[in-house]
Scaffold this motif. Structure first.
Motif, PDB file in Angstrom:
ATOM      1  N   PRO A 172       0.820  -1.219   0.000  1.00  0.00           N
ATOM      2  CA  PRO A 172       0.000   0.000   0.000  1.00  0.00           C
ATOM      3  C   PRO A 172       0.856   1.273   0.000  1.00  0.00           C
ATOM      4  O   PRO A 172       0.473   2.274  -0.590  1.00  0.00           O
ATOM      5  N   GLU A 173       1.997   1.223   0.672  1.00  0.00           N
ATOM      6  CA  GLU A 173       2.944   2.337   0.707  1.00  0.00           C
ATOM      7  C   GLU A 173       4.344   1.757   0.637  1.00  0.00           C
ATOM      8  O   GLU A 173       4.587   0.656   1.111  1.00  0.00           O
ATOM      9  N   GLY A 174       5.251   2.496   0.069  1.00  0.00           N
ATOM     10  CA  GLY A 174       6.635   2.036   0.070  1.00  0.00           C
ATOM     11  C   GLY A 174       7.074   1.464  -1.262  1.00  0.00           C
ATOM     12  O   GLY A 174       6.418   1.619  -2.288  1.00  0.00           O
ATOM     13  N   LYS A 215       1.892  -3.679   6.188  1.00  0.00           N
ATOM     14  CA  LYS A 215       1.057  -2.478   6.178  1.00  0.00           C
ATOM     15  C   LYS A 215      -0.361  -2.843   5.804  1.00  0.00           C
ATOM     16  O   LYS A 215      -0.593  -3.686   4.947  1.00  0.00           O
ATOM     17  N   GLN A 216      -1.312  -2.215   6.454  1.00  0.00           N
ATOM     18  CA  GLN A 216      -2.710  -2.440   6.111  1.00  0.00           C
ATOM     19  C   GLN A 216      -3.005  -1.747   4.787  1.00  0.00           C
ATOM     20  O   GLN A 216      -2.471  -0.682   4.500  1.00  0.00           O
ATOM     21  N   GLY A 217      -3.858  -2.381   3.995  1.00  0.00           N
ATOM     22  CA  GLY A 217      -4.266  -1.785   2.731  1.00  0.00           C
ATOM     23  C   GLY A 217      -4.236  -2.784   1.598  1.00  0.00           C
ATOM     24  O   GLY A 217      -4.108  -3.991   1.804  1.00  0.00           O
ATOM     25  N   VAL A 218      -4.330  -2.265   0.384  1.00  0.00           N
ATOM     26  CA  VAL A 218      -4.410  -3.101  -0.809  1.00  0.00           C
ATOM     27  C   VAL A 218      -3.013  -3.385  -1.342  1.00  0.00           C
ATOM     28  O   VAL A 218      -2.220  -2.463  -1.569  1.00  0.00           O
TER      29      VAL A 218
END
Length: 163
Positions: free
Chosen positions: A85-87, A128-131
């Motif tokens: 999701p990030e990174g 990380k939470q997310g898609v």
């Protein structure tokens, strides 16, 4: 008339049966297949998206490939990209054996279609939470050729399974 011993034995057998069927099962966190009716085009990676809310549990991830008997190679090279999701994305280059030395396809199945459950990552944690987006592309080419196969025939479906 049923005695207490028979009742207790029945309860024990019933409980043991339930425990045997539930103790060794794995559950899929994500399991999806994409069909490739016209072969696997190198220019079109297969994409899977899933949402992870759990940042602690360890998962085993597999790339599942269904092949027909006309798959032309004994191995398979894959490039798997995971976009969190990030990174920063991670990229894995993987090689799998798909057939024996005599040309018989590995995998499971009774017809000319075989299913290959290929380990991608063991004990992966989605931090990380997310898609998450997963892209899978083939990296197959003929011997002594630099340019890869534009279309890889013999593969009917690609799946991503996360347990």
């Amino acid at each position: 008339m049923i005695t207490n011993n028979k009742r207790n034995l029945f309860k024990f057998v019933a409980l043991s049966t339930v425990m045997a069927f539930t103790a060794c099962t794995t559950t899929d966190f994500f399991n999806e297949y994409k069909s490739l009716p016209d072969g696997w085009k190198k220019s079109e990676p297969t994409v899977f998206d899933f949402e992870s809310l759990d940042t602690i549990t360890k998962h085993d991830a597999y790339i599942n490939i269904r092949t027909k008997s006309d798959y032309p190679y004994s191995n398979l090279f894959l490039i798997v990209k995971m976009f969190p999701p990030e990174g920063v994305a991670t990229v894995d280059t993987l090689q799998y054996q798909m057939a024996n030395a005599d040309g018989t396809m590995l995998g499971t199945g009774f017809t000319d279609v075989k299913e290959h459950k290929l380990i991608w990552r063991k004990k992966v944690v989605f931090k990380k939470q997310g898609v998450y987006k997963i892209e899978v592309e083939h990296a197959m080419r003929k011997v002594n050729e630099v340019k890869g196969d534009a279309v890889l025939n013999g593969i009917t479906e690609i799946g991503l399974q996360v347990q």
